[in-house]
Write an enzyme that holds these catalytic residues in place. Structure first.
Site, short mmCIF file in Angstrom:
data_model
loop_
_atom_site.label_atom_id
_atom_site.label_comp_id
_atom_site.label_asym_id
_atom_site.label_seq_id
_atom_site.Cartn_x
_atom_site.Cartn_y
_atom_site.Cartn_z
N GLU A 1 57.89 -36.48 31.45
CA GLU A 1 59.17 -36.91 31.85
C GLU A 1 60.20 -35.81 31.59
O GLU A 1 59.99 -34.93 30.81
CB GLU A 1 59.51 -38.14 31.42
CG GLU A 1 59.51 -38.27 29.67
CD GLU A 1 60.06 -37.35 28.77
OE1 GLU A 1 61.19 -37.25 29.09
OE2 GLU A 1 59.17 -36.84 27.97
N GLU B 1 58.14 -33.93 27.83
CA GLU B 1 57.52 -33.07 29.33
C GLU B 1 56.10 -33.63 29.42
O GLU B 1 55.40 -33.21 30.46
CB GLU B 1 57.62 -31.77 29.12
CG GLU B 1 58.84 -31.05 29.17
CD GLU B 1 58.63 -29.43 28.85
OE1 GLU B 1 57.66 -28.94 28.92
OE2 GLU B 1 59.81 -29.08 28.87
#
Lengths: 365, 365
Positions: A177, A321
């Site tokens: 994300e 991430e």
């Protein structure tokens, strides 16, 4: 609800007990003392239980989905990073320059970036799937972050992406994300769903100072007060009120992966919050998940404790991430390879241990 | 001493401070919040310091050397596994069926098995380097385990193997070993060199019961009493009196790797004991080493604490062979790749964080 997310939810099943028993029996015949590979052996049994076969299929190649979204709450000063960094990092992901790109390349994992809620319009870019539900959420301390319709659309998007990646050949999913400010909704959701205090589950995110941290905790307290009714109404209402578009998409992605019976390696605090929502909706989801690592964010440890998950890595990471989960992929793969490739005592002609009563004299004797 | 081991010892140097400073500066320009990759950032700096360049060379391919030896002390009943298992496992390594084979294959690491002291004669086998110093050690509780000449020959063999593997292209070394009974000499050495009690550093090895554990502790106490003078004489005399041929070879291998300026990923309690001897001879050796994992053996944690090493993995493993260290190879590689491949803020056009005083209003405002 009647879309991909609810259909995935309906397909969630417990692990296959027969395959786990087979893995246990096979493990005891491998040329090593029983238990000597520790967590790798637990992982091997879990992989068999997920796939329903022993030895398990190789959990490779992996695929990382990085869901990106923005957050209205950034207007309250919960982060020193400008909101445009979300879009800039999406460009960095698509160009291959971010940490998650480096790790995904190293581990042979496909990477897909999904815009579910970046505030600014994004150009077409290779590797970017445009699925913008809204240009960011509303401020969760001023009202609900999302409507229920937006929430369901994001959940559906996540479930669809999981199914698509598995359809395209992924045998292990990694949650990723990006969203400036997203440790605030994650902490709010974790506080809401575990009953822990905002102060106990709120961390420094990208590395904020004491003043900003105090402000962040106050914002979350305010949001929890405002949305007490939504929280009481259940996990979906809590997600809509306090969450984010990439958080909802991650919940859908995790449920979608579990429904497709592939292992889902969960990253840090954002993904942990999304997992918590998923597990509250379907408890058996957690059996298909591995905690890739323990983020330094306190909310991450709160979720791991709540769900009794032991992380594979604990390296002081807090980037998000999908970086911590991606780094754990070789461990998941190793667990499968051990069951698939190791020789048994019989086949290798290795003696097993003798009864310890016959093992030798007492040194005093 | 005038052989490969003492020559390697003489070449041990501190890390390159300029390269570490360069790594630190580069890390701050990468597209991530400073510190967000935690231990990966420390590892990256260490790799630069070892190689003397920034970014560091890729620490791949790796090479695992599995040193095999037997132990006279097994006659005292410290393990329920028959001594012939050492030779049988050497055959299993050469045939590719052991856990370390699976992990080395997965990680593209070369594997070399070195007979430095297996009790029985071994046939020629592919991947086996015959360097038998003696057919096993003497019983450390009845006298010195090895002569000083045997010890030095084993140290030289380890240093030579490290140099040869690096010469052949290895860019990272992994310590491996096999020897039925070898947690007993490892615990004895760790007790001797750290001053901890045998009971505090002795574990269940392959999984022994309470009676055998008590016997093992008593044997180690007896050995420490007998060899108090050797222990007082220094680490080499302690190694000869209490150690083992594969332990001495591992000490040589670790020093050889550090002398060649490649990272050495250290496995569990046997390798930790060998590392402790190496560090007592040349303190700068430790700077070139990473603790691949924390073995469940209490002696392993004693060494890690003594040398202030944080392990990369903590997965409840206790197999040896190099398995825990080999499993950590992708983490070491990731640390190098981050510095070699990540985009900088400038290059990627990503904004940096603003002053937190300007970050936004107080939520009460």
């Amino acid at each position: 609800m009647n879309g991909p997310f609810s259909s995935a939810l309906a397909r969630i099943r417990p692990l296959d007990r027969a395959a786990i028993a087979e893995a246990d029996a096979l493990d005891r015949r491998l040329t090593k003392p029983p238990g000597a590979l520790g967590r790798l052996e637990d992982l091997g049994r879990q992989l068999c239980g997920i796939a329903g076969s022993c030895p398990p299929p190789l959990p490779a190649p992996g695929a990382v989905a990085v869901f990106a979204g923005d957050h209205g709450v950034v207007a309250r000063g919960v982060t020193p990073w400008p909101q445009e960094v979300t879009a800039q990092m999406v460009a960095n992901f698509c160009a291959g320059g971010a940490a998650i790109n480096v790790l995904a390349r190293q581990h042979g994992a496909r990477m897909l970036v999904v815009d579910v809620g970046v505030a600014s319009p994004l150009d077409d870019q290779p590797g970017l799937l445009p699925r913008k539900v809204a240009p960011g959420t509303a401020d969760l301390a001023g009202g609900p972050a999302m409507t229920m319709e937006q929430t369901v659309t994001a959940l559906d998007t996540g479930a669809e992406v999981a199914a698509m990646l598995v359809e395209d050949g992924a045998r292990c999913l990694v949650t990723g994300e990006m969203g400036i400010g997203n440790t605030t909704p994650a902490a709010a959701l974790i506080a809401a769903l575990t009953g822990r205090s905002p102060a106990a589950v709120t961390g420094r995110g990208t590395g904020i100072d004491d003043v900003t941290l105090a402000r962040k905790v106050a914002v979350i307290e305010q949001a929890l007060d405002r949305h007490a009714k939504a929280v009481a109404a259940g996990p979906l209402a809590a997600l809509a009120a306090l969450g984010g578009l990439e958080l909802a998409a991650l919940t859908g992605f995790i449920v979608g992966g579990a429904a497709s019976r592939v292992p889902v390696v969960v990253d840090g605090v954002i993904a942990d919050a999304a997992l918590l929502v998923a597990v509250r909706l379907a408890p058996d989801v957690v059996a298909c998940c591995m905690a890739g690592h323990r983020s330094v964010e306190p909310g991450a440890s709160a979720v791991l404790e709540e769900l009794r998950l032991e992380p594979l890595l604990d390296l002081g990471m807090r980037l998000g991430e999908g970086s911590g989960a991606c780094l754990a992929l070789p461990i998941v793969e190793a667990a499968a390879r051990i069951l698939r490739e190791m020789a048994t005592f019989d086949a290798a002609g290795v003696s097993e241990k003798v009864s310890e009563n016959d093992a030798g004299p007492n040194p005093a004797g």
